[in-house]
Design a protein around this motif. Structure first.
Motif, short mmCIF file in Angstrom:
data_model
loop_
_atom_site.label_atom_id
_atom_site.label_comp_id
_atom_site.label_asym_id
_atom_site.label_seq_id
_atom_site.Cartn_x
_atom_site.Cartn_y
_atom_site.Cartn_z
N UNK A 33 0.84 -1.19 0.00
CA UNK A 33 0.00 0.00 0.00
C UNK A 33 0.88 1.24 0.00
N UNK A 34 0.44 2.27 -0.69
CA UNK A 34 1.07 3.57 -0.59
C UNK A 34 -0.03 4.62 -0.54
N UNK A 35 0.28 5.74 0.09
CA UNK A 35 -0.65 6.86 0.16
C UNK A 35 -0.37 7.79 -1.01
N UNK A 36 -1.44 8.27 -1.67
CA UNK A 36 -1.25 9.15 -2.83
C UNK A 36 -2.30 10.26 -2.84
N UNK A 37 -1.84 11.46 -3.11
CA UNK A 37 -2.73 12.59 -3.26
C UNK A 37 -2.70 13.17 -4.66
N UNK A 38 -1.68 12.82 -5.46
CA UNK A 38 -1.55 13.40 -6.79
C UNK A 38 -2.21 12.49 -7.82
N UNK A 39 -3.48 12.78 -8.10
CA UNK A 39 -4.25 12.04 -9.10
C UNK A 39 -5.31 12.95 -9.66
N UNK A 40 -5.85 12.56 -10.81
CA UNK A 40 -6.88 13.40 -11.44
C UNK A 40 -7.75 12.55 -12.36
N UNK A 41 -9.02 12.89 -12.42
CA UNK A 41 -9.90 12.29 -13.42
C UNK A 41 -9.51 12.88 -14.77
N UNK A 42 -9.46 12.04 -15.78
CA UNK A 42 -9.06 12.52 -17.10
C UNK A 42 -10.21 12.45 -18.11
N UNK A 43 -11.07 11.46 -17.98
CA UNK A 43 -12.26 11.38 -18.84
C UNK A 43 -13.26 10.42 -18.22
N UNK A 44 -14.51 10.48 -18.76
CA UNK A 44 -15.61 9.68 -18.22
C UNK A 44 -15.66 8.27 -18.79
N UNK A 45 -15.69 8.16 -20.12
CA UNK A 45 -15.88 6.87 -20.77
C UNK A 45 -14.83 6.63 -21.83
N UNK A 47 -13.53 5.37 -18.09
CA UNK A 47 -13.09 6.15 -16.93
C UNK A 47 -11.57 6.05 -16.83
N UNK A 48 -10.91 7.19 -17.03
CA UNK A 48 -9.45 7.26 -16.97
C UNK A 48 -9.03 8.17 -15.82
N UNK A 49 -8.03 7.69 -15.06
CA UNK A 49 -7.49 8.44 -13.94
C UNK A 49 -5.99 8.56 -14.13
N UNK A 136 3.80 9.92 -14.71
CA UNK A 136 2.35 9.94 -14.85
C UNK A 136 1.89 8.68 -15.58
N UNK A 137 1.02 7.94 -14.91
CA UNK A 137 0.39 6.77 -15.51
C UNK A 137 -1.08 7.07 -15.71
N UNK A 138 -1.64 6.67 -16.83
CA UNK A 138 -3.07 6.78 -17.06
C UNK A 138 -3.67 5.41 -16.79
N UNK A 139 -4.56 5.36 -15.82
CA UNK A 139 -5.21 4.11 -15.42
C UNK A 139 -6.64 4.08 -15.94
N UNK A 140 -7.06 2.93 -16.42
CA UNK A 140 -8.46 2.74 -16.79
C UNK A 140 -9.14 1.95 -15.68
N UNK A 141 -10.21 2.50 -15.16
CA UNK A 141 -10.97 1.84 -14.11
C UNK A 141 -11.72 0.66 -14.71
N UNK A 142 -11.51 -0.52 -14.13
CA UNK A 142 -12.13 -1.74 -14.62
C UNK A 142 -13.41 -2.09 -13.85
#
Length: 184
Positions: A33-45, A47-49, A136-142
């Motif tokens: 586990x790591x704590x993170x505050x630097x993230x952002x929503x990038x788009x809806x569909x 869903x990319x973070x 910066x990594x772009x993650x797709x919510x599954x």
């Protein structure tokens, strides 16, 4: 009228998303586990973070090796634990065990969910083009898991330099969102 504020402190003004715990499981099978505050929503569909996870973070290696993680969203009663998780390294301890948190098997990724968190978002790397330059990594919510039985739903937000704010009263203006109604 206005006072000068250092540009390198922009995060103290703009970082409004909740603190999250990033859960990973390396190819060696070790969960972290790591704590993170630097993230952002990038788009809806889909869903990319966007998340900032650099090689200085023990979780970086597992994320790069497996391409997946869980973004676990803690509520205010975990605030001190969340800060403590961010002040130690998973290369010297099992953070789930040390902090008394429960790892729960996810459905679409190998990284575990965090039972004590209100929400867990299973994610896979969608784009790592900017990782070498900006971490910066772009993650797709599954898949998203929400604990609707959890009474405490106030989230914590990092304002920089060890300062945090806690969600307060909500106002509902969804009826005014006429241009974006299709997203509701």
């Amino acid at each position: 009228m206005f006072d000068h504020f250092p540009a390198e402190k922009a995060h103290r003004i703009l970082e409004s998303g909740p603190i999250v715990l990033v859960s990973t499981r390396g190819v060696d099978g070790q969960a972290n586990l790591m704590t993170m505050g630097f993230h952002m929503m990038m788009q809806h569909e889909p869903a990319l973070v966007g998340v900032i996870i650099g090689p200085w973070d023990h979780s970086h290696r597992a994320l790069v090796e497996t391409g997946e993680c869980v973004l676990a969203v803690p509520t205010v009663e975990l605030a001190e634990t969340v800060v403590d998780i961010g002040n130690c390294s998973g290369d010297t301890m099992d953070k789930f065990q040390h902090f008394g948190l429960t790892a729960v098997a996810a459905e679409t990724v190998g990284a575990p969910l965090v039972r004590e968190c209100w929400a867990n978002l299973e994610c896979r790397i969608s784009d790592s083009e900017w990782s070498s330059r900006y971490n910066l990594f772009v993650l797709e919510v599954q898949r998203i898991w929400i604990d609707n039985e959890k009474e405490e739903k106030r989230l914590i937000h990092h304002q920089g330099d060890g300062r945090f704010s806690v969600d307060g009263e909500q106002i509902d203006l969804h009826q005014r969102m006429v241009k974006w109604r299709y997203l509701m």
